[in-house]
Design an enzyme around this catalytic site. Sequence first.
Site, PDB file in Angstrom:
ATOM      1  N   CYS A 191       0.825  -1.211   0.000  1.00  0.00           N
ATOM      2  CA  CYS A 191       0.000   0.000   0.000  1.00  0.00           C
ATOM      3  C   CYS A 191       0.861   1.265   0.000  1.00  0.00           C
ATOM      4  CB  CYS A 191      -0.909  -0.053   1.230  1.00  0.00           C
ATOM      5  SG  CYS A 191      -1.702   1.490   1.670  1.00  0.00           S
TER       6      CYS A 191
ATOM      7  N   CYS B  53       0.151   3.749   2.828  1.00  0.00           N
ATOM      8  CA  CYS B  53       0.642   3.163   4.090  1.00  0.00           C
ATOM      9  C   CYS B  53       2.139   3.427   4.240  1.00  0.00           C
ATOM     10  CB  CYS B  53       0.402   1.656   4.128  1.00  0.00           C
ATOM     11  SG  CYS B  53      -1.340   1.178   4.005  1.00  0.00           S
TER      12      CYS B  53
END
Length: 120
Positions: free
Chosen positions: A41, A44
């Site tokens: 991600c 993230c």
Amino acid sequence: MATIKLTTEQFKEEIFDYTKEKDWNYKGDKPAIIDFYADWCGPCKMVAPILEELSEEHPEMVIYKVDTEVERELSAVFQIRSIPSMLFIPMEKQPMMQAGALPKHVLQEVIQKELLSPVS
């Protein structure tokens, strides 16, 4: 203190055992943030160094990381639909979930207002 990787079993032992209790009952002794993330991600990855900085700046709280790819049961319990998602856990109040990559100043604001300020 660096961020701490959290497994489902550790969550049940140290945070809240959702298999035994229905109502939220935080077991920790410091306010906490749980970052639900995945290695693939992009957002993230942008938030990760910010959380590391915050963990150093705020030793009076704990920041955990939960890999949603590994800890599927825990991700399902919290109905994680998008990542990153963060669970903010104050000492005296109910936890709050926030989805999305929040900038540092917003995280700082939430920490001060929701996690570190005394309950009125």
